[in-house]
Design a protein around this motif. Sequence first.
Motif, PDB file in Angstrom:
ATOM      1  N   ARG B  20       0.838  -1.207   0.000  1.00  0.00           N
ATOM      2  CA  ARG B  20       0.000   0.000   0.000  1.00  0.00           C
ATOM      3  C   ARG B  20       0.866   1.246   0.000  1.00  0.00           C
ATOM      4  O   ARG B  20       0.631   2.188  -0.756  1.00  0.00           O
ATOM      5  CB  ARG B  20      -0.885   0.026   1.256  1.00  0.00           C
ATOM      6  N   ARG B  21       1.906   1.238   0.871  1.00  0.00           N
ATOM      7  CA  ARG B  21       2.784   2.414   0.973  1.00  0.00           C
ATOM      8  C   ARG B  21       3.495   2.692  -0.337  1.00  0.00           C
ATOM      9  O   ARG B  21       3.594   3.823  -0.783  1.00  0.00           O
ATOM     10  CB  ARG B  21       3.833   2.178   2.060  1.00  0.00           C
ATOM     11  N   ARG B  24       1.131   4.059  -2.915  1.00  0.00           N
ATOM     12  CA  ARG B  24       0.824   5.470  -2.659  1.00  0.00           C
ATOM     13  C   ARG B  24       1.973   6.354  -3.154  1.00  0.00           C
ATOM     14  O   ARG B  24       1.744   7.347  -3.837  1.00  0.00           O
ATOM     15  CB  ARG B  24       0.590   5.703  -1.162  1.00  0.00           C
ATOM     16  N   LYS B  33      -4.389  12.670  -8.174  1.00  0.00           N
ATOM     17  CA  LYS B  33      -5.027  13.501  -7.160  1.00  0.00           C
ATOM     18  C   LYS B  33      -5.267  12.665  -5.901  1.00  0.00           C
ATOM     19  O   LYS B  33      -5.328  11.443  -5.970  1.00  0.00           O
ATOM     20  CB  LYS B  33      -6.395  13.991  -7.670  1.00  0.00           C
ATOM     21  N   LEU B  34      -5.439  13.353  -4.775  1.00  0.00           N
ATOM     22  CA  LEU B  34      -5.629  12.660  -3.493  1.00  0.00           C
ATOM     23  C   LEU B  34      -6.731  11.608  -3.584  1.00  0.00           C
ATOM     24  O   LEU B  34      -6.554  10.473  -3.129  1.00  0.00           O
ATOM     25  CB  LEU B  34      -5.955  13.675  -2.391  1.00  0.00           C
ATOM     26  N   ILE B  35      -7.844  11.980  -4.202  1.00  0.00           N
ATOM     27  CA  ILE B  35      -8.968  11.041  -4.268  1.00  0.00           C
ATOM     28  C   ILE B  35      -8.598   9.804  -5.086  1.00  0.00           C
ATOM     29  O   ILE B  35      -8.955   8.681  -4.732  1.00  0.00           O
ATOM     30  CB  ILE B  35     -10.233  11.750  -4.818  1.00  0.00           C
ATOM     31  N   THR B  38      -6.238   7.609  -3.103  1.00  0.00           N
ATOM     32  CA  THR B  38      -6.975   6.852  -2.099  1.00  0.00           C
ATOM     33  C   THR B  38      -7.683   5.663  -2.750  1.00  0.00           C
ATOM     34  O   THR B  38      -7.696   4.556  -2.199  1.00  0.00           O
ATOM     35  CB  THR B  38      -7.994   7.763  -1.405  1.00  0.00           C
ATOM     36  N   LYS B  39      -8.245   5.905  -3.948  1.00  0.00           N
ATOM     37  CA  LYS B  39      -8.947   4.813  -4.625  1.00  0.00           C
ATOM     38  C   LYS B  39      -7.987   3.678  -4.974  1.00  0.00           C
ATOM     39  O   LYS B  39      -8.298   2.510  -4.741  1.00  0.00           O
ATOM     40  CB  LYS B  39      -9.645   5.332  -5.888  1.00  0.00           C
ATOM     41  N   ILE B  41      -5.032   2.929  -3.637  1.00  0.00           N
ATOM     42  CA  ILE B  41      -4.454   2.167  -2.514  1.00  0.00           C
ATOM     43  C   ILE B  41      -5.518   1.302  -1.839  1.00  0.00           C
ATOM     44  O   ILE B  41      -5.211   0.244  -1.306  1.00  0.00           O
ATOM     45  CB  ILE B  41      -3.714   3.029  -1.461  1.00  0.00           C
ATOM     46  N   THR B  42      -6.775   1.739  -1.897  1.00  0.00           N
ATOM     47  CA  THR B  42      -7.831   0.901  -1.321  1.00  0.00           C
ATOM     48  C   THR B  42      -8.022  -0.354  -2.181  1.00  0.00           C
ATOM     49  O   THR B  42      -8.129  -1.467  -1.653  1.00  0.00           O
ATOM     50  CB  THR B  42      -9.140   1.703  -1.207  1.00  0.00           C
ATOM     51  N   SER B  45      -5.239  -2.669  -1.434  1.00  0.00           N
ATOM     52  CA  SER B  45      -5.420  -3.373  -0.175  1.00  0.00           C
ATOM     53  C   SER B  45      -6.319  -4.597  -0.372  1.00  0.00           C
ATOM     54  O   SER B  45      -6.023  -5.692   0.119  1.00  0.00           O
ATOM     55  CB  SER B  45      -6.024  -2.415   0.851  1.00  0.00           C
ATOM     56  N   GLU B  46      -7.417  -4.404  -1.119  1.00  0.00           N
ATOM     57  CA  GLU B  46      -8.347  -5.519  -1.355  1.00  0.00           C
ATOM     58  C   GLU B  46      -7.661  -6.649  -2.124  1.00  0.00           C
ATOM     59  O   GLU B  46      -7.763  -7.816  -1.759  1.00  0.00           O
ATOM     60  CB  GLU B  46      -9.557  -5.044  -2.169  1.00  0.00           C
ATOM     61  N   ARG B 110     -14.485  -1.307  -9.315  1.00  0.00           N
ATOM     62  CA  ARG B 110     -15.132   0.011  -9.301  1.00  0.00           C
ATOM     63  C   ARG B 110     -14.138   1.129  -9.014  1.00  0.00           C
ATOM     64  O   ARG B 110     -14.319   2.266  -9.437  1.00  0.00           O
ATOM     65  CB  ARG B 110     -16.249   0.058  -8.256  1.00  0.00           C
ATOM     66  N   LEU B 111     -13.068   0.807  -8.277  1.00  0.00           N
ATOM     67  CA  LEU B 111     -12.100   1.839  -7.896  1.00  0.00           C
ATOM     68  C   LEU B 111     -11.018   2.055  -8.947  1.00  0.00           C
ATOM     69  O   LEU B 111     -10.163   2.912  -8.797  1.00  0.00           O
ATOM     70  CB  LEU B 111     -11.450   1.477  -6.557  1.00  0.00           C
TER      71      LEU B 111
END
Lengths: 132, 133, 294
Positions: B20-21, B24, B33-35, B38-39, B41-42, B45-46, B110-111
């Motif tokens: 994840r790190r 990122r 962009k931040l959003i 976030t998408k 890295i999420t 994670s999954e 979806r992400l």
Amino acid sequence: MDRIPILKLGDFLLVTVQVDMHDRLAMNLQEDLTDKIVSAHARGVLIDISALDMVDSFIGRMLGNIASMSRILDAETVVVGMRPAVAITLVELGLSLPGVRTALNVERGMEMLRATISVYAAEYSEYHGDPF
Amino acid sequence: MAIRSESLPILSSEDVVTVRRRVRAMAIEQGLKLIDQTKIITATSELARNTFVFGGGGTVLLEALESGGRYGVRLTFEDRGPGIADLTLAMKDGYTTGGGLGLGLSGAKRLSNEFEIDSRLGEGTRVTITRWR
Amino acid sequence: MADQERILPELLSKHQTQILESWSAEQLRNRRPGKAGISEEDLRGQCRDFLNALQEASQDDPSDDLQSPIWERARDILTDISREQSKHGASPSDIATFVFSLKQILFQLLQTEIGKRPEVFAREIWTTTLILDRLGLFTTQVALKIREEVIARQQSEMLELSTPVVKLWDGVLALPLIGTLDSERTQVVMESLLEEIVRTGAGIAIIDITGVPTVDTLVAQHLLKTVAAARLMGAECIISGIRPQIAATIVHLGVDLGDVSTKATLADAFAIALRRNNLVVTRTTPAARRQSAE
């Protein structure tokens, strides 16, 4: 570090998640919290996740579990400080955490818990006399 | 076209955090962009959790992409686990064999902007996702 | 082709000073009066850099393929020059002329050097024309790209301008949306609303869509996702100003508004917001005002 510290503030427990959560850490937190609710006679739990840069389905599920379990143990849980990007992503992922109460920050979360608990206390004393 | 790449092992739940790190860091380098950071890295994670829990461990290839002035991050998760019997079913929201919420694959799709999955019974699974700036 | 003698690179290095002089002079003559333009010194520098790169590349690449790495330096320099000139108000055709004006100078030199060998002369004219035409077209591409960048920047600035999140009261934000909502604009608007919620600590946000003519499925879903995301953050959203047609669309599209609070007008939504914050608005009389002032 394998455990996230749990602070006791009067009737409430406060957990500030400040590290990258790996799954085992999340499981430990879930266990530790339920134990602590019982041992500390806590009426409310605040989980501050403002430092988390993401919440995936595992952490989301953990938050939901903690909320449900604490409710069974007669304590309310409020998750506070979720960041906008994290919230948007979580919704996109398909999780809206319907059973979890939320607040913008620790202060608001605390007000929310106090309000809920005083309503319960008022209802209780109406029917059974003052419990305290 | 990949301008940079690195491969990381996924053998424990700590490795998931490391991956994840790194994702990122790459997303930031690529100017997401931040959003969007976030998408991805999420989603990471999954998928990394799937690789570790269902695939019995594996690897992820991180690639920084540049194509016609567009910048992006592509991730390829690979394991030599049991594979997925019914991909259509596995991609459904809420379908789970592992006691989770069943949002891993469908949520990661979806992400991401692009999503590809290839799985063979007894051979393993490969999932590729891309997120553009 | 490879064993043929290459006249152009030789010509460029042999007559370097002369070409540079007449070319820069040509540029200065072509400068439109009244425009600030770049300084003479800078112009001369640009001409020199480009000629050097042109000489090197035409020396190394017999194929004249501008996409090949050999031409990279020439392309880079031309990109810089295009940017610099367009910053000073040059039009795309001005910038292309910058390259094309080199033709006449080179043709004249070719004439003097190899005019007596018609076949070689014709071939070299053709090669030179090809190279300069391609480089000229390349500057047009760069100019287009610069325009596109400007448009993209203005678009994103407009997006920001069109998303005014306003504070109605302590703890109450409003987002009056006006105009057509496309998916991208909705997303930007919603992100800035959520950011404002965090920044101001407002517990209630009213999204007013009175000024929105139509809503499609994607936009309706974005609205719902925003409401869900705000709730995860600990804030409540109220959607107000849903016109009858939009209500019909939402039902028709099968979008489930679920337990989202909706109100007919922004005023109704504001009244709810005040009530949630335990605030009341009361009417007063002049007499009562005087009394309280004493």
